[in-house]
Motif scaffolding. Structure first.
Motif, PDB file in Angstrom:
ATOM      1  N   MET A  47       0.827  -1.203   0.000  1.00 22.47           N
ATOM      2  CA  MET A  47       0.000   0.000   0.000  1.00 22.47           C
ATOM      3  C   MET A  47       0.863   1.255   0.000  1.00 22.47           C
ATOM      4  O   MET A  47       0.573   2.220  -0.710  1.00 22.47           O
ATOM      5  CB  MET A  47      -0.941  -0.010   1.207  1.00 22.47           C
ATOM      6  CG  MET A  47      -2.077  -1.006   1.102  1.00 22.47           C
ATOM      7  SD  MET A  47      -3.137  -1.031   2.578  1.00 22.47           S
ATOM      8  CE  MET A  47      -3.893   0.589   2.481  1.00 22.47           C
ATOM      9  N   VAL A  48       1.929   1.252   0.795  1.00 21.24           N
ATOM     10  CA  VAL A  48       2.835   2.402   0.825  1.00 21.24           C
ATOM     11  C   VAL A  48       3.452   2.609  -0.552  1.00 21.24           C
ATOM     12  O   VAL A  48       3.562   3.743  -1.042  1.00 21.24           O
ATOM     13  CB  VAL A  48       3.931   2.206   1.892  1.00 21.24           C
ATOM     14  CG1 VAL A  48       5.021   3.274   1.775  1.00 21.24           C
ATOM     15  CG2 VAL A  48       3.333   2.242   3.295  1.00 21.24           C
ATOM     16  N   PHE A  49       3.831   1.522  -1.204  1.00 24.29           N
ATOM     17  CA  PHE A  49       4.422   1.593  -2.542  1.00 24.29           C
ATOM     18  C   PHE A  49       3.443   2.235  -3.534  1.00 24.29           C
ATOM     19  O   PHE A  49       3.808   3.130  -4.309  1.00 24.29           O
ATOM     20  CB  PHE A  49       4.798   0.177  -2.997  1.00 24.29           C
ATOM     21  CG  PHE A  49       5.255   0.078  -4.429  1.00 24.29           C
ATOM     22  CD1 PHE A  49       6.570   0.326  -4.765  1.00 24.29           C
ATOM     23  CD2 PHE A  49       4.355  -0.256  -5.439  1.00 24.29           C
ATOM     24  CE1 PHE A  49       6.992   0.234  -6.085  1.00 24.29           C
ATOM     25  CE2 PHE A  49       4.770  -0.348  -6.753  1.00 24.29           C
ATOM     26  CZ  PHE A  49       6.095  -0.100  -7.079  1.00 24.29           C
ATOM     27  N   VAL A  50       2.185   1.798  -3.518  1.00 19.10           N
ATOM     28  CA  VAL A  50       1.175   2.332  -4.436  1.00 19.10           C
ATOM     29  C   VAL A  50       0.932   3.808  -4.148  1.00 19.10           C
ATOM     30  O   VAL A  50       0.836   4.634  -5.070  1.00 19.10           O
ATOM     31  CB  VAL A  50      -0.135   1.528  -4.322  1.00 19.10           C
ATOM     32  CG1 VAL A  50      -1.262   2.207  -5.096  1.00 19.10           C
ATOM     33  CG2 VAL A  50       0.070   0.103  -4.836  1.00 19.10           C
ATOM     34  N   VAL A  51       0.829   4.169  -2.871  1.00 15.63           N
ATOM     35  CA  VAL A  51       0.562   5.561  -2.500  1.00 15.63           C
ATOM     36  C   VAL A  51       1.710   6.464  -2.943  1.00 15.63           C
ATOM     37  O   VAL A  51       1.482   7.584  -3.429  1.00 15.63           O
ATOM     38  CB  VAL A  51       0.314   5.671  -0.979  1.00 15.63           C
ATOM     39  CG1 VAL A  51       0.298   7.136  -0.538  1.00 15.63           C
ATOM     40  CG2 VAL A  51      -1.001   5.006  -0.616  1.00 15.63           C
ATOM     41  N   GLU A  52       2.953   6.010  -2.807  1.00 11.15           N
ATOM     42  CA  GLU A  52       4.099   6.793  -3.274  1.00 11.15           C
ATOM     43  C   GLU A  52       3.940   7.161  -4.745  1.00 11.15           C
ATOM     44  O   GLU A  52       4.174   8.313  -5.148  1.00 11.15           O
ATOM     45  CB  GLU A  52       5.395   5.999  -3.091  1.00 11.15           C
ATOM     46  CG  GLU A  52       5.981   6.033  -1.710  1.00 11.15           C
ATOM     47  CD  GLU A  52       7.303   5.289  -1.642  1.00 11.15           C
ATOM     48  OE1 GLU A  52       8.208   5.757  -0.940  1.00 11.15           O
ATOM     49  OE2 GLU A  52       7.434   4.240  -2.287  1.00 11.15           O
ATOM     50  N   HIS A  53       3.565   6.206  -5.553  1.00  8.97           N
ATOM     51  CA  HIS A  53       3.429   6.444  -6.993  1.00  8.97           C
ATOM     52  C   HIS A  53       2.269   7.392  -7.290  1.00  8.97           C
ATOM     53  O   HIS A  53       2.373   8.240  -8.194  1.00  8.97           O
ATOM     54  CB  HIS A  53       3.254   5.128  -7.739  1.00  8.97           C
ATOM     55  CG  HIS A  53       4.548   4.394  -7.942  1.00  8.97           C
ATOM     56  ND1 HIS A  53       5.247   4.442  -9.122  1.00  8.97           N
ATOM     57  CD2 HIS A  53       5.290   3.623  -7.101  1.00  8.97           C
ATOM     58  CE1 HIS A  53       6.349   3.725  -9.019  1.00  8.97           C
ATOM     59  NE2 HIS A  53       6.398   3.213  -7.803  1.00  8.97           N
ATOM     60  N   ILE A  54       1.168   7.256  -6.558  1.00  7.53           N
ATOM     61  CA  ILE A  54       0.035   8.163  -6.764  1.00  7.53           C
ATOM     62  C   ILE A  54       0.440   9.601  -6.445  1.00  7.53           C
ATOM     63  O   ILE A  54       0.145  10.535  -7.205  1.00  7.53           O
ATOM     64  CB  ILE A  54      -1.166   7.727  -5.898  1.00  7.53           C
ATOM     65  CG1 ILE A  54      -1.737   6.397  -6.398  1.00  7.53           C
ATOM     66  CG2 ILE A  54      -2.255   8.801  -5.910  1.00  7.53           C
ATOM     67  CD1 ILE A  54      -2.826   5.824  -5.513  1.00  7.53           C
ATOM     68  N   LEU A  55       1.145   9.798  -5.339  1.00  8.49           N
ATOM     69  CA  LEU A  55       1.560  11.147  -4.941  1.00  8.49           C
ATOM     70  C   LEU A  55       2.521  11.748  -5.962  1.00  8.49           C
ATOM     71  O   LEU A  55       2.394  12.921  -6.342  1.00  8.49           O
ATOM     72  CB  LEU A  55       2.219  11.102  -3.555  1.00  8.49           C
ATOM     73  CG  LEU A  55       1.325  10.627  -2.397  1.00  8.49           C
ATOM     74  CD1 LEU A  55       2.131  10.571  -1.104  1.00  8.49           C
ATOM     75  CD2 LEU A  55       0.120  11.544  -2.221  1.00  8.49           C
ATOM     76  N   ALA A  56       3.478  10.935  -6.411  1.00 14.47           N
ATOM     77  CA  ALA A  56       4.460  11.441  -7.377  1.00 14.47           C
ATOM     78  C   ALA A  56       3.823  11.715  -8.744  1.00 14.47           C
ATOM     79  O   ALA A  56       4.276  12.588  -9.481  1.00 14.47           O
ATOM     80  CB  ALA A  56       5.605  10.445  -7.528  1.00 14.47           C
ATOM     81  N   ASP A  57       2.771  10.995  -9.077  1.00 14.04           N
ATOM     82  CA  ASP A  57       2.102  11.186 -10.372  1.00 14.04           C
ATOM     83  C   ASP A  57       1.291  12.480 -10.422  1.00 14.04           C
ATOM     84  O   ASP A  57       1.163  13.084 -11.488  1.00 14.04           O
ATOM     85  CB  ASP A  57       1.170  10.007 -10.672  1.00 14.04           C
ATOM     86  CG  ASP A  57       1.920   8.785 -11.174  1.00 14.04           C
ATOM     87  OD1 ASP A  57       3.068   8.944 -11.620  1.00 14.04           O
ATOM     88  OD2 ASP A  57       1.364   7.675 -11.111  1.00 14.04           O
ATOM     89  N   HIS A  58       0.733  12.897  -9.260  1.00  8.26           N
ATOM     90  CA  HIS A  58      -0.279  13.954  -9.309  1.00  8.26           C
ATOM     91  C   HIS A  58       0.069  15.246  -8.573  1.00  8.26           C
ATOM     92  O   HIS A  58      -0.521  16.286  -8.880  1.00  8.26           O
ATOM     93  CB  HIS A  58      -1.606  13.405  -8.766  1.00  8.26           C
ATOM     94  CG  HIS A  58      -2.177  12.294  -9.591  1.00  8.26           C
ATOM     95  ND1 HIS A  58      -2.806  12.507 -10.793  1.00  8.26           N
ATOM     96  CD2 HIS A  58      -2.191  10.951  -9.394  1.00  8.26           C
ATOM     97  CE1 HIS A  58      -3.210  11.355 -11.304  1.00  8.26           C
ATOM     98  NE2 HIS A  58      -2.840  10.391 -10.472  1.00  8.26           N
ATOM     99  N   ILE A  59       0.947  15.207  -7.593  1.00  8.21           N
ATOM    100  CA  ILE A  59       1.306  16.440  -6.893  1.00  8.21           C
ATOM    101  C   ILE A  59       2.436  17.118  -7.658  1.00  8.21           C
ATOM    102  O   ILE A  59       3.510  16.541  -7.855  1.00  8.21           O
ATOM    103  CB  ILE A  59       1.722  16.144  -5.438  1.00  8.21           C
ATOM    104  CG1 ILE A  59       0.525  15.582  -4.660  1.00  8.21           C
ATOM    105  CG2 ILE A  59       2.240  17.413  -4.757  1.00  8.21           C
ATOM    106  CD1 ILE A  59       0.799  15.255  -3.212  1.00  8.21           C
TER     107      ILE A  59
END
Length: 395
Positions: A47-59
């Motif tokens: 979950m931490v891995f997926v969240v990292e990618h979401i944050l880097a993709d959109h912020i």
């Protein structure tokens, strides 16, 4: 007519591999089908891995870090599985695979390509959708009395394709979360469908898989970003997040991103019912008789005792709380010390504390709410962005 294809293994299988055999339920470990603590631990890491990618993709302020993140969670087959698959057409069979007779003909055709070592076939995986897998199993069962492996068709074992597994899992999610009556409730899948005009979303995943997938991806990413915005005092995703080390090396920025991802997961993490799992596991291997659930939920003695208990500090421990007399502890350790019930837990490298849930040799601080902390109560100073030499308030 049935078209058949073979795919070259990117991960080489051993010639000693054999299909799994049937076992009696009583001979299995209860954790073969119950979620063990280490399963939840790995789930949190993913979950931490997926969240990292979401944050880097959109912020906006984090997008330059996208190329610095691992594209997948590394494992021992990572390199091999990054290679492109090789497909080979192995012919067309003039048979209808929807019937048992037709499926037998298809399997007989495929068996021509199975490797044989010392007159013994090297088991080969056959994939298809869920219905095809059922038909393959029925065809093998109908030939189970054959004279040899060739007649029994047991050189192959069937498993559904990953894509079909995704459909089944997504259908389960849709059955639970997409409820038409919830459209008036803010933030539900039904309300989001209406608000953001996802008209093609419907209950049946098979009929519109991509639309359902897009909806759940949209909702997941949206909620992750809303949580991160709240945690970092932002008003929009193009704001500068509070505390972001914009002028420090990339390593420091990646550490900051990882910490934020851990906080997002910690914020929404639903603590597993470890006591309930322990009760189910012990009831499976023992005759619980008149033993109460409270006795089964804690310690290894299965008895209720009016004495102090001690908590194992490894997040992989399957029991957690122990009576001090059962583990030979004479008195409770100090509040800021750690205790492990076994060598396996002590060397697991996993902890019940901090955002990172790792055992690190560094100073920790306690949340002022102590045991009422919504998170993990004790935290590494570095994981909270606090310098060891910094002066801390009383709470």
């Amino acid at each position: 007519m049935t078209m058949c294809f073979a795919v070259k293994d990117r991960v080489q299988a051993s010639a000693e591999v054999r299909p799994s055999t049937t076992s009696e339920a009583c001979s299995l470990s209860p954790y073969d089908f119950l979620p063990a603590p280490d399963v939840h631990d790995r789930k949190r890491v993913r979950m931490v891995f997926v969240v990292e990618h979401i944050l880097a993709d959109h912020i906006d302020q984090l997008q330059h870090l996208k190329k610095k993140l691992n594209p997948c969670i590394p494992h021992r087959y990572t390199k091999a599985m990054q290679e492109q698959s090789e497909f080979v057409n192995v012919g067309v069979v003039d048979a209808n695979p929807s019937s048992t007779t037709g499926m037998i003909e298809v399997l007989q055709h495929l068996q021509q390509y199975v490797a044989v070592t010392k007159n013994t076939p090297v088991p080969c995986l056959v994939s298809g959708d869920g219905l095809s897998v059922k038909r393959i199993i029925h065809a093998q069962q109908s030939r189970s009395n054959g004279e040899d492996w060739h007649h029994r068709l047991d050189s192959m074992w069937a498993a559904p394709q990953e894509f079909h597994k995704e459909i089944l899992l997504l259908q389960d999610s849709n059955n639970k979360f997409f409820v038409g009556a919830s459209e008036i409730d803010r933030g539900t899948i039904a309300q989001l469908k209406s608000e953001f005009n996802h008209r093609s979303l419907c209950k049946d995943v098979m009929s519109n898989f991509q639309h359902v997938w897009d909806m759940y991806e949209f909702a997941t990413e949206g909620y992750v970003l809303l949580c991160a915005i709240r945690l970092r005092g932002m008003h929009a995703i193009d704001d500068m997040p509070a505390g972001f080390p914009a002028y420090q090396p990339v390593k420091a920025q990646l550490d900051w991103l990882h910490q934020l991802a851990q906080e997002v997961v910690e914020f929404c993490w639903e603590t597993p019912d470890n006591q309930g799992i322990a009760i189910a596991a012990k009831s499976f291997v023992e005759e619980p008789g008149d033993i109460s659930d409270d006795a089964l939920a804690f310690c290894s003695c299965d008895n209720e005792k009016d004495e102090d208990m001690i908590l194992c500090c490894s997040s992989t421990c399957k029991i957690g709380w122990y009576h001090i007399s059962c583990v030979g502890v004479l008195e409770l350790p100090s509040i800021d010390s750690t205790w492990y019930c076994s060598e396996a837990c002590a060397t697991s490298g996993r902890s019940i504390y901090c955002l990172c849930h790792r055992t690190l040799d560094e100073e920790m601080i306690q949340c002022g709410r102590m045991q009422n902390c919504r998170g993990s109560e004790w935290y590494h100073m570095s994981c909270k962005g606090i310098q060891p030499q910094a002066s801390l308030p009383g709470k």
